[in-house]
Design an enzyme around this catalytic site. Structure first.
Site, PDB file in Angstrom:
ATOM      1  N   SER A 141       0.626 -10.092  10.362  1.00 48.15           N
ATOM      2  CA  SER A 141       0.039  -8.922   9.701  1.00 48.15           C
ATOM      3  C   SER A 141      -1.482  -8.985   9.770  1.00 48.15           C
ATOM      4  CB  SER A 141       0.488  -8.871   8.229  1.00 48.15           C
ATOM      5  OG  SER A 141      -0.327  -7.976   7.497  1.00 48.15           O
TER       6      SER A 141
ATOM      7  N   CYS B 174       0.846  -1.187   0.000  1.00 46.07           N
ATOM      8  CA  CYS B 174       0.000   0.000   0.000  1.00 46.07           C
ATOM      9  C   CYS B 174       0.889   1.248   0.000  1.00 46.07           C
ATOM     10  CB  CYS B 174      -0.914   0.012   1.224  1.00 46.07           C
ATOM     11  SG  CYS B 174      -0.008   0.089   2.789  1.00 46.07           S
TER      12      CYS B 174
ATOM     13  N   HIS C  11      -2.534  -4.580  18.907  1.00 41.36           N
ATOM     14  CA  HIS C  11      -1.847  -4.227  17.654  1.00 41.36           C
ATOM     15  C   HIS C  11      -1.081  -2.915  17.848  1.00 41.36           C
ATOM     16  CE1 HIS C  11      -1.239  -3.083  13.454  1.00 41.36           C
ATOM     17  NE2 HIS C  11      -1.490  -4.342  13.131  1.00 41.36           N
TER      18      HIS C  11
ATOM     19  N   GLU D  31      -0.488  -0.414  15.921  1.00 43.61           N
ATOM     20  CA  GLU D  31      -1.203   0.767  15.431  1.00 43.61           C
ATOM     21  C   GLU D  31      -2.182   1.278  16.489  1.00 43.61           C
ATOM     22  OE1 GLU D  31      -4.858   1.753  12.443  1.00 43.61           O
ATOM     23  OE2 GLU D  31      -3.364   0.348  11.670  1.00 43.61           O
TER      24      GLU D  31
ATOM     25  N   HIS E 237       3.322   1.668  11.523  1.00 40.13           N
ATOM     26  CA  HIS E 237       2.150   1.618  12.408  1.00 40.13           C
ATOM     27  C   HIS E 237       2.154   2.725  13.461  1.00 40.13           C
ATOM     28  CE1 HIS E 237       2.295  -2.716  11.077  1.00 40.13           C
ATOM     29  NE2 HIS E 237       1.047  -2.401  10.828  1.00 40.13           N
TER      30      HIS E 237
END
Length: 278
Positions: free
Chosen positions: A216, A12, A120, A122, A70
């Site tokens: 991921s 991305c 996570h 992020e 992240h």
């Protein structure tokens, strides 16, 4: 057997940007894994001498420190900025956005609901920008149990790699139970595109190969989506994990890849599938 790539797959914008930043800063260190792909991290170390540190105490004066895609918690970023180091921020702009929203909305007195995985990296980063403890959930059931923690004014954001349909359930529940709900759709467009393309291909394929890191989030989401239409869907990190029996009697092999999966790994996997005689 035909091999067909999804119409949208792989790196991305945020990951491409982070890789470019790391390559432009050889002999630097990343604080935490730059992206969720071990093979690409190994390539950066070998080709550009970009190291990896997990503990802030390992960072030495004079280091160049690249912040991972992240993001990191606000407090740790401040600690780095106070050290005698050069901080290079490779946080994806789509991750920076929910950080900013959470900070702004919580300062305005809204309770914060984050749809995502509390473990996570992020989400750990996004949480740190809230003035008060945010509520982090993955389902309506979890939210029901924590509804009492929320004020009548609620603002909500989502982990960038989550499914929109699941986020909509959280939003609808909040709308039913709170007087004011500010909704911010922070799910990344690249995630939509990769997921939609994988979903369409899985409807036609009788075996699907999803390529990406097993740690991921967005890659695991792709696997879940593929399995809905194609039960014979498998997640591999590289070509060494492919098994001949997966392809026996198959007509169409679909291939997709997570947002942290580089093209060189994808091509190796496709090459290996072509070599498999079934």
């Amino acid at each position: 057997m035909e091999i067909r790539l999804a119409k949208s797959y792989g790196f991305c914008f945020g990951v491409k940007r982070a890789i470019k930043i790391a390559e432009e800063n050889p002999k630097s260190v990343t604080f935490g894994p730059l992206i969720h792909n071990k093979k690409e991290i190994e390539r950066l170390k070998k080709s550009f001498d970009v190291g990896l540190v997990e503990d802030i105490d390992q960072i030495k004066n004079g280091d160049r420190v690249v912040i991972r895609t992240h993001g990191i918690p606000k407090q740790k970023l401040q600690t780095l900025q106070e050290k005698n180091v050069e901080v290079i921020d490779a946080t994806c702009p789509f991750v920076t956005k929910p950080q900013q929203i959470v900070e702004e909305m919580s300062k305005e007195g809204y309770s914060i609901v984050i749809f995502g995985d509390v473990n996570h990296p992020e989400i750990k980063g996004v949480m740190s920008y809230a003035v008060n403890e945010p509520v982090v959930v993955l389902s309506v059931e979890e939210l029901k149990n924590r509804l009492h923690e929320l004020k009548e004014k609620v603002a909500t954001v989502a982990q960038t790699t989550r499914k929109f349909s699941e986020y909509a359930k959280i939003v609808n529940f909040l709308m039913e139970h709170k007087k004011e709900v500010r909704v911010f759709n922070t799910i990344c467009n690249a995630t939509f595109e990769n997921q939609d393309a994988a979903r369409e291909l899985a409807k036609e394929a009788d075996v699907m190969i999803v390529i990406g890191g097993k740690n991921s989030s967005n890659t695991k989401q792709l696997l879940t989506i593929c399995k809905e239409s194609c039960p014979d869907s498998y997640l591999v990190e590289d070509e060494s994990e492919l098994k001949k029996e997966w392809f026996e009697g198959k007509r169409l092999c679909g291939v997709t890849a997570g947002a942290s999966t580089p093209d060189w790994i994808i091509q190796r996997v496709i090459g290996k599938i072509k070599e498999i005689k079934v």
